[in-house]
Enzyme design. Sequence first.
Site, PDB file in Angstrom:
ATOM      1  N   HIS A 201      34.674  23.615  44.008  1.00 36.45           N
ATOM      2  CA  HIS A 201      34.305  23.919  45.398  1.00 36.45           C
ATOM      3  C   HIS A 201      32.827  23.672  45.689  1.00 36.45           C
ATOM      4  CE1 HIS A 201      32.247  27.947  45.247  1.00 36.45           C
ATOM      5  NE2 HIS A 201      32.869  28.052  44.093  1.00 36.45           N
ATOM      6  N   CYS A 325      24.844  37.257  47.871  1.00 35.49           N
ATOM      7  CA  CYS A 325      24.339  38.617  47.826  1.00 35.49           C
ATOM      8  C   CYS A 325      25.522  39.534  47.663  1.00 35.49           C
ATOM      9  CB  CYS A 325      23.619  38.905  49.128  1.00 35.49           C
ATOM     10  SG  CYS A 325      23.047  40.567  49.211  1.00 35.49           S
TER      11      CYS A 325
HETATM   12  C1  LIG Z   1      28.602  28.768  42.285  1.00 37.19           C
HETATM   13  C2  LIG Z   1      27.999  28.839  40.944  1.00 37.19           C
HETATM   14  C3  LIG Z   1      28.670  29.467  39.877  1.00 37.19           C
HETATM   15  C4  LIG Z   1      29.994  30.184  40.065  1.00 37.19           C
HETATM   16  O1  LIG Z   1      31.027  29.290  40.294  1.00 37.19           O
HETATM   17  P1  LIG Z   1      32.462  29.797  40.783  1.00 37.19           P
HETATM   18  O2  LIG Z   1      33.346  28.620  40.578  1.00 37.19           O
HETATM   19  O3  LIG Z   1      32.300  30.152  42.229  1.00 37.19           O
HETATM   20  O4  LIG Z   1      32.845  30.950  39.941  1.00 37.19           O
HETATM   21  C5  LIG Z   1      28.075  29.441  38.631  1.00 37.19           C
HETATM   22  N1  LIG Z   1      26.889  28.837  38.428  1.00 37.19           N
HETATM   23  C6  LIG Z   1      26.221  28.229  39.427  1.00 37.19           C
HETATM   24  C7  LIG Z   1      24.927  27.561  39.134  1.00 37.19           C
HETATM   25  C8  LIG Z   1      26.741  28.214  40.708  1.00 37.19           C
HETATM   26  O5  LIG Z   1      26.065  27.632  41.696  1.00 37.19           O
END
Ligand SMILES: *Cc1c(COP(=O)(O)O)cnc(C)c1O
Length: 379
Positions: A201, A325
């Site tokens: 995503h 947040c």
């Molecule tokens: C968004 C993000 C995550 C978490 O990813 P999810 O798929 O939403 O659990 C982890 N590390 C970084 C650097 C992110 O930007």
Amino acid sequence: MEKIYFDYASTTPVDPEVVQAMMPYFFEKFGNAASPHAFGREAQKALEEARETLAGLIGAAPEEIVFCSGATEANNHAILGVARANPEGSKHILVASIEHHAVLEPVKYLEKAGYRVTSLKVDATGQVSPDDVKKAVREPTTLMCVMHASNEVGTIQPVAVIGAIAQEHKIPFLVDAVQTVGHVPVNVRALAADLLSLSAHKFYGPKGIGALYIRKGTKVARFLLGGDQERGRRGSTQNVAGAVGMAKALELCVQRMTTEAQEQTRLRDRLLVEIPQRIQGVKVNGHLRDRLPNNAHFSFQGLETESLLMGLDMAGVAASMGSACSSGAMEPSHVLKAMGLAEDFIYGSLRLTIGRWTTEAQIAYLLEQLPGIVRGLRI
Ligand SMILES: *Cc1c(COP(=O)(O)O)cnc(C)c1O
């Protein structure tokens, strides 16, 4: 009022071509990839093709890819999995101070369980110094974690250099590459990563699907205990549509990478240059050269992030402070603290992240609105 999205680093819309690629797997080809009948075999085939595509695009072998629910799971799998696979190990973890909570929290959990944790500091641009890493690896170490690029300030780390040091000392190396996969070239071998996490995503794929790369030979314990899906590493019925969508999304990103990075860099640079020109008491955060093409991050002297984001929201602009947040209260970010930002700058942070559908007109609208909003708050 038109709603304008400047928060691509927190999540992206799904590309319509990705949705199209996923569609068949919700109805005609809905089978469980673990079923031995025709429906299952069809799903299994699509899943393995997606694995092959994804692996190929990051320089991995298909059997080194574990599909999972996203990068939070991938990071938990990597960190807890390495710890559990090395119960007699050194019980020492090296972690960059600016990591995402999806890395910091499982590391904190291990700290409570008796691990020693060394936090790698960063300089004012948010970069870890390879010299600090060299000093830190003199001690026996179970695992080292350094993210590829900061989700907050967009700084890209010298991961290949750090990875080479980890390799030399035979320390398993985890790279959270969520912000770089699909946006800048990522190759697991070039980065010398043993473990690498990514999430669809963040690159125009669907939510709830991600992957963990585990280099062949890296000792990692099974994560979700259940069926023997994902070579026994993660029991659970596989998300075939998600995997197909993720592979398609990354394919599109890689095809368009050069053009998109150029265009986003151009728009991003308008923000980085023109916001400090139009508004007094603004500091640009992060590295100016080693930076994600889509990230602009600022601190406004004497302002509070919360009111700034509210003011922008009222003008139809969705932005962020840089990290989701979760607590409700806006505490100063651990990243800005680690970068040593001055007290009167640390509370007024603003992250503007752009993407595939950002237009010149949207940039112009933001540049026109922001000075008035800031002026209103500073009275
Ligand atoms: C968004 C993000 C995550 C978490 O990813 P999810 O798929 O939403 O659990 C982890 N590390 C970084 C650097 C992110 O930007």
